[in-house]
Design a protein around this motif. Structure first.
Motif, PDB file in Angstrom:
ATOM      1  N   SER A 100       0.862  -1.187   0.000  1.00  0.00           N
ATOM      2  CA  SER A 100       0.000   0.000   0.000  1.00  0.00           C
ATOM      3  C   SER A 100       0.890   1.225   0.000  1.00  0.00           C
ATOM      4  CB  SER A 100      -0.922   0.006   1.210  1.00  0.00           C
ATOM      5  OG  SER A 100      -0.171  -0.125   2.379  1.00  0.00           O
ATOM      6  N   TYR A 101       0.437   2.295  -0.651  1.00  0.00           N
ATOM      7  CA  TYR A 101       1.166   3.570  -0.625  1.00  0.00           C
ATOM      8  C   TYR A 101       0.933   4.215   0.731  1.00  0.00           C
ATOM      9  CZ  TYR A 101       2.000   3.121  -5.638  1.00  0.00           C
ATOM     10  OH  TYR A 101       2.421   2.690  -6.850  1.00  0.00           O
ATOM     11  N   ASP A 102       1.452   5.429   0.895  1.00  0.00           N
ATOM     12  CA  ASP A 102       1.410   6.096   2.199  1.00  0.00           C
ATOM     13  C   ASP A 102       0.041   6.112   2.856  1.00  0.00           C
ATOM     14  OD1 ASP A 102       3.977   6.622   1.983  1.00  0.00           O
ATOM     15  OD2 ASP A 102       3.777   8.719   1.397  1.00  0.00           O
TER      16      ASP A 102
ATOM     17  N   PRO B 126      -4.828  -0.683   0.675  1.00  0.00           N
ATOM     18  CA  PRO B 126      -4.110  -1.758   0.006  1.00  0.00           C
ATOM     19  C   PRO B 126      -4.203  -1.631  -1.512  1.00  0.00           C
ATOM     20  CG  PRO B 126      -5.616  -2.630   1.644  1.00  0.00           C
ATOM     21  CD  PRO B 126      -5.924  -1.182   1.503  1.00  0.00           C
ATOM     22  N   VAL B 127      -3.067  -1.702  -2.196  1.00  0.00           N
ATOM     23  CA  VAL B 127      -3.052  -1.591  -3.658  1.00  0.00           C
ATOM     24  C   VAL B 127      -2.788  -2.968  -4.271  1.00  0.00           C
ATOM     25  CG1 VAL B 127      -1.819  -0.571  -5.609  1.00  0.00           C
ATOM     26  CG2 VAL B 127      -2.358   0.823  -3.634  1.00  0.00           C
ATOM     27  N   LEU B 128      -1.892  -3.732  -3.632  1.00  0.00           N
ATOM     28  CA  LEU B 128      -1.684  -5.124  -4.062  1.00  0.00           C
ATOM     29  C   LEU B 128      -2.021  -6.034  -2.891  1.00  0.00           C
ATOM     30  CD1 LEU B 128       1.697  -5.090  -6.033  1.00  0.00           C
ATOM     31  CD2 LEU B 128      -0.625  -4.830  -6.912  1.00  0.00           C
TER      32      LEU B 128
ATOM     33  N   PRO C 255      -8.550  -3.165 -15.213  1.00  0.00           N
ATOM     34  CA  PRO C 255      -9.010  -1.773 -15.235  1.00  0.00           C
ATOM     35  C   PRO C 255      -7.973  -0.827 -14.637  1.00  0.00           C
ATOM     36  CG  PRO C 255     -10.139  -3.042 -13.532  1.00  0.00           C
ATOM     37  CD  PRO C 255      -9.365  -4.013 -14.347  1.00  0.00           C
ATOM     38  N   SER C 256      -8.111   0.418 -14.967  1.00  0.00           N
ATOM     39  CA  SER C 256      -7.213   1.435 -14.445  1.00  0.00           C
ATOM     40  C   SER C 256      -7.323   1.471 -12.919  1.00  0.00           C
ATOM     41  CB  SER C 256      -7.625   2.769 -15.075  1.00  0.00           C
ATOM     42  OG  SER C 256      -7.135   3.800 -14.323  1.00  0.00           O
ATOM     43  N   GLY C 257      -6.176   1.567 -12.259  1.00  0.00           N
ATOM     44  CA  GLY C 257      -6.174   1.585 -10.795  1.00  0.00           C
ATOM     45  C   GLY C 257      -6.081   0.195 -10.189  1.00  0.00           C
ATOM     46  N   ALA C 258      -5.942  -0.843 -11.026  1.00  0.00           N
ATOM     47  CA  ALA C 258      -5.896  -2.215 -10.508  1.00  0.00           C
ATOM     48  C   ALA C 258      -4.553  -2.522  -9.848  1.00  0.00           C
ATOM     49  CB  ALA C 258      -6.148  -3.200 -11.644  1.00  0.00           C
ATOM     50  N   GLY C 259      -3.527  -1.692 -10.136  1.00  0.00           N
ATOM     51  CA  GLY C 259      -2.224  -1.896  -9.491  1.00  0.00           C
ATOM     52  C   GLY C 259      -1.148  -2.374 -10.451  1.00  0.00           C
ATOM     53  N   LYS C 260      -1.386  -2.252 -11.742  1.00  0.00           N
ATOM     54  CA  LYS C 260      -0.431  -2.770 -12.735  1.00  0.00           C
ATOM     55  C   LYS C 260       0.896  -2.002 -12.686  1.00  0.00           C
ATOM     56  CE  LYS C 260      -3.389  -1.973 -16.092  1.00  0.00           C
ATOM     57  NZ  LYS C 260      -4.552  -1.431 -15.354  1.00  0.00           N
ATOM     58  N   SER C 261       0.811  -0.661 -12.686  1.00  0.00           N
ATOM     59  CA  SER C 261       2.063   0.130 -12.640  1.00  0.00           C
ATOM     60  C   SER C 261       2.787  -0.125 -11.338  1.00  0.00           C
ATOM     61  CB  SER C 261       1.756   1.623 -12.733  1.00  0.00           C
ATOM     62  OG  SER C 261       0.857   1.865 -13.747  1.00  0.00           O
ATOM     63  N   THR C 262       2.025  -0.339 -10.278  1.00  0.00           N
ATOM     64  CA  THR C 262       2.644  -0.593  -8.981  1.00  0.00           C
ATOM     65  C   THR C 262       3.522  -1.837  -9.043  1.00  0.00           C
ATOM     66  OG1 THR C 262       0.735   0.433  -7.964  1.00  0.00           O
ATOM     67  CG2 THR C 262       2.113  -0.917  -6.538  1.00  0.00           C
ATOM     68  N   VAL C 263       3.078  -2.860  -9.775  1.00  0.00           N
ATOM     69  CA  VAL C 263       3.876  -4.087  -9.894  1.00  0.00           C
ATOM     70  C   VAL C 263       5.228  -3.760 -10.543  1.00  0.00           C
ATOM     71  CG1 VAL C 263       4.006  -6.376 -10.958  1.00  0.00           C
ATOM     72  CG2 VAL C 263       1.846  -5.568  -9.994  1.00  0.00           C
TER      73      VAL C 263
END
Ligand code: ADP
Length: 610
Positions: free
Chosen positions: A370-372, A376-378, A396-404
């Motif tokens: 999770s970011y700050d 929870p993002v992943l 979908p956008s916001g699913a956490g792909k870039s975070t991976v």
């Protein structure tokens, strides 16, 4: 803080300068500058100190010379001294001149050194800092710390050092000579000092408050300027010039308001020290004159004393005014320390070894993140990517792909689980080796305002011209580069603005080719391109993917079709995985996405996918 602008609608709540600045005492700031920054240059510091002590001591000698002139030449008519004294005065003044020159030059040097050192440390912190922190802080705030705050520290350092050391010593020497000559008179002259001190302390607190606000506003001004420059196109398109100008006006007005407050507090120091010095000297003249008429004080004694008293006040006044400058310097320095002291959360373990990439197998083991803000993002993201396998993340956008992708480059650390590359936890190895193992290609490639050659060789500085050309050929960039007037030496302009989107992308591909990293992270690098540019880039991309482990974010069918494995992400979890055909057959989330998003995107491709 909220203030209405001329339109009545413009308000600013808190501003954009959000970096927390700790309240550090002047003593702590100066100690830190001295120990951390100036100590390595202690020889220069020593020369500066000596020259200041000598300068101050020569000031202390002047009243004695005056006393001797009056008593021995005028009263005792000693002719011998008439010849000696002018020589002595020339000598004293000469020494004072040399000392003055030396202290000014060394102070300026030390002041500049302090600032360059602070700037270097800020820059190092920035480049090593966590991405999250840098992204959260407005770039203008950093610019303001580098330019505005650093400038104030430099001026303060150069001036206050002289004032604090030389003027304090001068006051000390002169006060000592006053007490030596006549302690009762000296007491009279110094009677006002405690009051002056109390008053100055109060003023310093007021100044420090308004200086802090004005610097914060200056930080906001920097933020707004960079923001407006970056988004000028939108500002104009939405005809918001007037509104932006008014917002700017409010900030500028606020800066003036706080600067004026500072100026008033600073100026208020003058009348008080002047009056006190007037009272002190008047009392001395009255008491000394009285003693001269009715007592046994000699003219020389009195003249010498009066000279000492007169000479004491100017450095005292400077010292008083220095309080304001010191306040400014301390406030600006604490803003700089707020940047320097930021410690990266993503840091290397002591004694970490470089990552040993053998096959480039990536394993996400039950990763939570999770970011700050704590959302929870992943959640329990579990995925193994085999060597050379191409995995596409869709969802979908916001699913956490870039975070991976961010986690794979260790821009952040997972809050649970592990990420392994060839069996090594990426938190246990050195940071450069983790980032060196992957090449990242994004939708909007980042180019620096340098030549194409430098941009391609970014991160592979020792590449030869042949290797650069080879990489450019493989990235289908060589032809367009050769047609440019200066070829590989063409400057690409700010953020690569002189190249088209497709050209920028191909330069970025060439960079990745040259880096030859075993892992490739793609954030849909073709999605921002039109069909024609995409076709050119596509071939280049295929060459790039060959033989590498690839993790890509996919929005388009053309990208998805490159993948050996497709993972469908929803709210930070993988809800489906398989090949295109398996997932279509499953008729689940992917199939729904396929029908709503991909079909109709490019009829031919969609048909091919079926
Ligand atoms: P995707 O790439 O699938 O569109 P992201 O990984 O960009 O999704 O984002 C996942 C979630 O994390 C989103 O809800 C987004 O708002 C949030 N998020 C992304 N980056 C940050 C950040 N730097 N700080 C806080 N939240 C973020």
């Amino acid at each position: 803080m909220t203030q209405s602008g001329s339109s009545g609608e413009i308000s600013r709540d808190g501003g954009t300068d959000t970096l927390t600045v700790e309240d550090i005492s002047a003593y702590a700031v100066m100690r830190r500058l001295l120990v951390d920054i100036l100590w390595p240059h202690r020889r220069v510091l020593f020369v500066a100190l000596i020259s200041m002590v000598v300068g101050a001591a020569t000031s202390g000698a002047v009243p004695f010379l005056i006393q001797v002139v009056a008593d021995e030449v005028f009263v005792a008519k000693n002719e011998m001294l008439l010849y000696l004294l002018p020589v002595a005065i020339i000598l004293v003044m000469g020494v004072r001149g040399v000392a003055d020159w030396t202290s000014k030059v060394t102070d300026a040097w030390l002041g500049n050194k302090v600032v360059s050192e602070l700037r270097i440390r800020m820059f190092e912190t920035l480049t090593k800092a966590d991405l999250a922190w840098v992204e959260r802080t407005h770039s203008g705030r950093f610019v303001s710390a580098f330019v505005n705050d650093a400038d104030i520290v430099q001026r303060a350092a150069a001036k206050t050092m002289t004032a604090l050391v030389k003027d304090s010593l001068t006051v000390l020497f002169l006060t000592a000579s006053m007490f030596y000559m006549d302690w009762r008179l000296a007491l009279l002259v110094c009677a006002g000092m405690p009051f002056a001190y109390l008053y100055l302390t109060r003023q310093r607190k007021r100044i420090s408050g308004s200086v802090r606000r004005s610097l914060k506003e200056a930080g906001d001004l920097g933020s707004m300027l960079t923001q407006t420059l970056q988004s000028l196109r939108v500002v104009k398109a939405y005809r918001q010039e007037q509104r932006e100008a008014e917002r700017f006006h409010v900030i500028v007005d606020n800066i003036v308001r706080y600067l004026m407050k500072t100026a008033r507090s600073r100026a208020a120091v003058g009348p008080v020290t002047e009056t006190l010095s007037g009272v002190g000297i008047a009392a001395a003249i009255f008491y000394g004159g009285w003693q001269g008429i009715y007592g046994n004080v000699s003219l020389g004694h009195f003249a010498g004393f009066l000279t000492a008293a007169m000479l004491t006040y100017p450095p005292m006044r400077t010292l008083a005014q220095t309080q304001a400058q010191l306040s400014e310097g301390v406030t600006a320095a604490s803003r700089i320390f707020a940047v320097i002291d930021h410690s990266a959360i993503v840091a290397e373990k002591p004694g970490a070894k470089p990552l040993n990439v053998r096959e480039a197998r990536i394993r996400f083991e039950h990763v939570d993140f999770s970011y700050d803000n704590g959302t929870p993002v992943l959640r329990d993201f579990d995925l193994s990517i085999e060597p050379g396998q191409k995995v596409a993340l869709v969802g979908p956008s916001g699913a956490g792909k870039s975070t991976v992708l961010n986690l794979t480059l260790r821009f952040f650390d997972p809050s649970g689980g592990r990420i392994l590359i060839d069996g090594q936890d990426i938190r246990d190895v050195t940071l450069p080796s983790v980032r060196g193992a992957s090449a990242l290609l994004t939708q909007d490639p980042v180019l620096f305002d340098e030549t194409i050659r430098t941009n391609i060789a970014y991160g592979s500085e020792d590449a030869s011209q042949e290797q650069i050309i080879e990489a450019a050929k493989a990235a289908a960039a060589h032809d367009f580069i050769s047609r440019l007037p200066n070829g590989y030496e063409t400057h690409v302009g700010e953020a690569g603005g002189r190249l088209s989107g497709g050209e920028r992308q191909r330069v970025a591909f060439a960079r990745a080719m040259l880096r030859d990293a075993p892992i490739l992270l793609l954030d849909e690098p073709t999605s921002a391109l039109d069909a024609e540019a995409e076709a050119k880039v596509q071939t280049a991309l295929d060459g790039l993917l060959k033989g590498r482990t690839v993790l890509m974010i996919a929005h388009r069918l053309s990208t998805v079709k490159r993948a050996d494995l497709i993972c469908v992400m929803v709210e930070g979890r993988i809800v489906e995985r398989g090949t295109h055909h398996e997932l279509i057959a499953k008729n689940g989330a992917y199939a729904r996405m396929f029908h709503t998003q991909f079909v109709g995107e490019t009829p031919a491709l969609a048909a091919a996918g079926r």
